[in-house]
Design an enzyme around this catalytic site. Sequence first.
Site, mmCIF file in Angstrom:
data_model
loop_
_atom_site.group_PDB
_atom_site.id
_atom_site.type_symbol
_atom_site.label_atom_id
_atom_site.label_comp_id
_atom_site.label_asym_id
_atom_site.label_seq_id
_atom_site.Cartn_x
_atom_site.Cartn_y
_atom_site.Cartn_z
ATOM 1 N N ARG A 129 0.881 -1.175 0.000
ATOM 2 C CA ARG A 129 0.000 0.000 0.000
ATOM 3 C C ARG A 129 0.910 1.214 0.000
ATOM 4 O O ARG A 129 1.682 1.432 0.930
ATOM 5 C CB ARG A 129 -0.907 -0.009 1.230
ATOM 6 C CG ARG A 129 -1.767 1.229 1.327
ATOM 7 C CD ARG A 129 -2.650 1.257 2.570
ATOM 8 N NE ARG A 129 -3.193 2.596 2.728
ATOM 9 C CZ ARG A 129 -2.636 3.551 3.486
ATOM 10 N NH1 ARG A 129 -1.542 3.301 4.196
ATOM 11 N NH2 ARG A 129 -3.192 4.751 3.540
ATOM 12 N N GLU A 187 6.745 -2.705 7.035
ATOM 13 C CA GLU A 187 6.580 -1.424 7.708
ATOM 14 C C GLU A 187 5.097 -1.204 7.921
ATOM 15 O O GLU A 187 4.291 -1.450 7.018
ATOM 16 C CB GLU A 187 7.154 -0.269 6.872
ATOM 17 C CG GLU A 187 8.664 -0.218 6.846
ATOM 18 C CD GLU A 187 9.177 0.954 6.016
ATOM 19 O OE1 GLU A 187 8.380 1.539 5.246
ATOM 20 O OE2 GLU A 187 10.366 1.281 6.120
#
Length: 597
Positions: A439, A494
């Site tokens: 994303r 992350e």
Amino acid sequence: MPTPPTAGSAPRAPRPSRRSVLAAMAAAVPAAGLPVLSGRASAAPAADALPGGGDLGPNVLVFDPATPNIQGTLDEIFKRQESAQFGEGRFALLFKPGTYRGLNAQIGFYTSIAGLGLSPGDTTFHGDVTVDAGWFNGNATQNFWRSAENLTLHPVNGTNRWAVAQAAPFRRMHIKGGLNLAPEGYGWASGGYIADSRIDGSVAPYSQQQWYTRDSSVGGWNSAVWNMVFSGVEGAPAQSFPDPPYTTLDTTPVSREKPFLHLDGADYKVFLPEKRTNARGTTWGSGTPRGESLPLGQFYVAKPGVDAATLNAALAQGLNLLLTPGIYHLDRPVEVRRPNTVVLGLGYPTLVPDNGATAMKVADVDGVRLAGFLIDAGPVNSATLLEVGPEGASADHAANPTTVQDVFIRIGGAGPGKATTSMVINSNHTLIDHTWVWRADHGDGVGWETNRADYGVRVNGDDVLATGLFVEHFNKYDVEWRGERGRTVFFQNEKAYDAPNQAAIQNGDIKGYAAYKIADGVTAHEGWGLGSYCYYNVDPTIRQDHGFQAPVKPGVKLHHLLVVSLGGKGQYEHVINSIGAPTSGTSTVPSTVVSYP
């Protein structure tokens, strides 16, 4: 520019019930002045059949040692692609067997370079294949979407530079020297992946934060930052996590190398490497690799502009798919229903579902191979982007699993995109071998709700193995594992940078969604070398309870876990569940857990 020799291709017969394939090809805009390759076509098809084989299009460039001005062509492609992070250019640079001297192939975005032999030694460069980060002021953390495969390199100065981040595989390469994984000046770097390769000298990662190397041979490995993982690598450093942070498995439990295009005389074929268990070292070190080759005539050679109906017609006809470089807009899923179907991309072809469709669905069948393409979410929310096996899939595929290799998924960045769950694995025994599911945290169409994507990878199938799992920035769980006996060798994550506040990520009474969640009902799961980082730059006060969440069961075992707060922008309270020390202030020092439980 030079035009390499071409082979004849069969005429294309339009289908009466849809836009003709020929018209679709004509709609694709060629890159002016670039060489065109044609492969040998199959025999003339029946009037209502789509042809196999044929022209590979304007953005597949094929060179032989006699091709004039190779360096000039390479330089022009690199000039176009060096900083085109979200551009539409796509290129495959293919080199026929032989020896090439004095080349420096600089590889930019959406560019693949590969030899056309059966083994890396068939195509030899006395020169370099280079990735650096001059375009980004020496920062290599955005050197995505490029690859090198099936070449032998004699680097000019003894060491080849490959300073990449995610989605930049280095496969079937033989380096007659060393390999430097950092940019010039040793700026930030965040990669990466090597498989089925031999580096005679040492690998120098320097500033690389994490790396995964599988089924290869190295002359040495000289440093580590946070997380370096090896499986089946001859010459790998001994296991020593967390200081230095090396995770070393003697073998890879199951592996099957990525399919690749090669030349057999004048004929183009696709080689399908065989499955290995407890694999170690390269597939080609002792001669011709084991597997089978399929002639190009068994592939529908797709060009940008073809629609999903045409791709599905080719699959229903019994053809495999070879996706040539470009962008493919889809109004419905590409449906892979036949066992042993191959869908292979050249030069990062990109599938975009325009109306909320799933880009690709695979039936619960044996031996499908998906490799070498990018799925880019469209502006209308898709429930899923890639679905391997339907919901409730239950067949046993242990002898002949489906493989998902160098298949990358992106939500946002090139423009607005949304997807509830990006990749869903329902089929048992699936091999996920190197994926980056992302994303976007930068580019166009980026924002907490603008490119909303709650879940990255969801695994429902049993006995699924992931080797090289990179999943980042999802609004909720990045990975959610529900199947039994799952295994992951190397995980990099992350958490989403752009969470607006603590409430936006609250998960019931838990602060934040884990990066890697093993469902409460799972009784057996194992993972090695797993890392999660946070950088909550919109609200640095955000606290994340943990990076990993797992049930307390004897069969659930995780090895070598770490969490890191980047510069103190948000913090983790624990590593896994309530175990592990919190991250510490702005120091960007990992908190680690050697084993769970």
